[in-house]
Design an enzyme around this catalytic site. Structure first.
Site, PDB file in Angstrom:
ATOM      1  N   ASP A   1       8.195  -4.079  13.650  1.00 48.50           N
ATOM      2  CA  ASP A   1       7.535  -3.534  12.470  1.00 48.50           C
ATOM      3  C   ASP A   1       6.716  -2.339  12.918  1.00 48.50           C
ATOM      4  O   ASP A   1       5.845  -2.463  13.777  1.00 48.50           O
ATOM      5  CB  ASP A   1       6.641  -4.611  11.837  1.00 48.50           C
ATOM      6  CG  ASP A   1       6.035  -4.199  10.504  1.00 48.50           C
ATOM      7  OD1 ASP A   1       5.750  -3.006  10.316  1.00 48.50           O
ATOM      8  OD2 ASP A   1       5.836  -5.084   9.654  1.00 48.50           O
TER       9      ASP A   1
ATOM     10  N   PHE B   1       0.831  -1.205   0.000  1.00 54.10           N
ATOM     11  CA  PHE B   1       0.000   0.000   0.000  1.00 54.10           C
ATOM     12  C   PHE B   1       0.867   1.258   0.000  1.00 54.10           C
ATOM     13  O   PHE B   1       1.737   1.413   0.862  1.00 54.10           O
ATOM     14  CB  PHE B   1      -0.891  -0.039   1.242  1.00 54.10           C
ATOM     15  CG  PHE B   1      -1.870   1.084   1.380  1.00 54.10           C
ATOM     16  CD1 PHE B   1      -2.978   1.159   0.551  1.00 54.10           C
ATOM     17  CD2 PHE B   1      -1.709   2.046   2.365  1.00 54.10           C
ATOM     18  CE1 PHE B   1      -3.901   2.183   0.706  1.00 54.10           C
ATOM     19  CE2 PHE B   1      -2.617   3.069   2.523  1.00 54.10           C
ATOM     20  CZ  PHE B   1      -3.721   3.141   1.687  1.00 54.10           C
TER      21      PHE B   1
ATOM     22  N   SER C   1       3.289  -6.854   2.877  1.00 51.54           N
ATOM     23  CA  SER C   1       2.324  -5.957   3.501  1.00 51.54           C
ATOM     24  C   SER C   1       0.931  -6.143   2.890  1.00 51.54           C
ATOM     25  O   SER C   1       0.388  -7.238   2.905  1.00 51.54           O
ATOM     26  CB  SER C   1       2.816  -4.514   3.368  1.00 51.54           C
ATOM     27  OG  SER C   1       2.077  -3.646   4.191  1.00 51.54           O
ATOM     28  N   MET C   2       0.332  -5.075   2.331  1.00 56.53           N
ATOM     29  CA  MET C   2      -0.945  -5.252   1.643  1.00 56.53           C
ATOM     30  C   MET C   2      -0.800  -6.244   0.501  1.00 56.53           C
ATOM     31  O   MET C   2      -1.760  -6.965   0.163  1.00 56.53           O
ATOM     32  CB  MET C   2      -1.474  -3.925   1.105  1.00 56.53           C
ATOM     33  CG  MET C   2      -2.794  -4.057   0.352  1.00 56.53           C
ATOM     34  SD  MET C   2      -3.330  -2.557  -0.482  1.00 56.53           S
ATOM     35  CE  MET C   2      -2.237  -2.548  -1.914  1.00 56.53           C
TER      36      MET C   2
ATOM     37  N   HIS D   1       9.606  -3.110   8.683  1.00 60.42           N
ATOM     38  CA  HIS D   1       8.484  -3.506   7.832  1.00 60.42           C
ATOM     39  C   HIS D   1       8.904  -3.904   6.419  1.00 60.42           C
ATOM     40  O   HIS D   1       8.521  -4.971   5.922  1.00 60.42           O
ATOM     41  CB  HIS D   1       7.454  -2.376   7.768  1.00 60.42           C
ATOM     42  CG  HIS D   1       6.260  -2.729   6.946  1.00 60.42           C
ATOM     43  ND1 HIS D   1       5.414  -3.766   7.278  1.00 60.42           N
ATOM     44  CD2 HIS D   1       5.773  -2.206   5.776  1.00 60.42           C
ATOM     45  CE1 HIS D   1       4.455  -3.859   6.379  1.00 60.42           C
ATOM     46  NE2 HIS D   1       4.658  -2.932   5.444  1.00 60.42           N
TER      47      HIS D   1
END
Length: 268
Positions: A194, A25, A93-94, A224
């Protein structure tokens, strides 16, 4: 709008084992390109698309939703399954949430899933206010470049458009409801430190999927964006080992790729 440097999509044809890699994202292919290139260098067919609204300016993302982002990776997956005998999906992530939804929706067409710090929920106190807040406040501070490694930077937006954030929150809820339909072998790689996605999201995912072949790796030295961080090589190597275990033909592709490289080097 011109693309940000490094935001270009990546594709490379290889053998009969294909891999779809999904970025996160407000990020871009740059954040996971080394991951994609590592797999492509080992003879796999790899595609890494640029998600709609990403890689240019945050204003372009403001008018997109999770349905646009998912539709893009779904199209890429369908094209990859036509080209390859075995297909794997990966994401950061996303991008991890996108990969998991693909797995839930496409079933046996996907041979395995590898995700890094996958998102599952927005934990911020203001998250429930997004349906109304997005009409009053356009953006909030960006989330790019949460990286422990000195000098490493992620190409992403410095602002988060709240319309898109609202859609992401809805997407996480959608994916969470579909996790029990994920049955494929699953590799989850999680950074305990993260500052964007809480490690508890990985635990939630692991508790909800129906996969029986599951492995979790802790990325102790990374934040992250671990694909650009200290544990990047570990991510790349464990992903290829995961794919090779499930699709041994990937190793044949890697050997052929290495032999081509040796032949090219010898003839230079």
């Amino acid at each position: 709008m011109p693309l940000l440097p490094g935001a270009e999509p990546f594709r490379r044809d290889g053998g009969e084992v294909g891999v779809l890699v999904c970025h996160g994202f407000t990020g871009s292919p740059q954040s996971v390109r080394p991951w994609a290139e590592h797999l492509a260098d080992r003879g796999l067919t790899v595609t890494l698309p640029l998600l709609p609204g990403h890689g240019t300016r945050w204003q372009d993302m403001q008018v997109t939703t999770w349905r646009d982002w998912y539709a893009e990776v779904d199209r890429e997956l369908r094209a990859l399954t036509e080209r390859c005998a075995r297909v794997f999906v990966c994401g950061l992530s996303m991008g991890g949430a996108l990969a998991l939804r693909l797995a839930a929706k496409h079933g046996d067409a996907i041979s395995g899933v590898a995700v890094v710090n996958p998102g599952n929920k927005m934990h911020e106190a203001a998250a429930p206010l997004l349906p109304a807040l997005r009409h009053v406040v356009r953006t909030t501070k960006g989330i790019a470049s949460d990286i422990a490694k000195p000098g490493a930077e992620e190409v992403g937006y410095d602002r988060v458009p709240l319309h898109a954030a609202h859609s992401l929150r809805r997407f996480f809820r959608q994916v969470d409801s579909e996790l029990p339909r994920v049955t494929q072998p699953l590799l989850v790689m999680t950074s305990p430190q993260d500052h964007v996605v809480r490690p508890v999201d990985s635990e939630r995912i692991l508790s909800r999927v129906s996969s029986t072949d599951v492995r979790q790796t802790l990325l102790e030295r990374s934040y992250h964006v671990a694909t650009l961080d200290h544990d990047a090589e570990r991510i790349f190597e464990e992903t290829f080992a995961f794919i090779s275990r499930l699709a041994p033909e990937a190793l044949a592709g890697a050997r052929a790729s290495a032999q081509e490289g040796t032949a090219a080097s010898g003839g230079a």
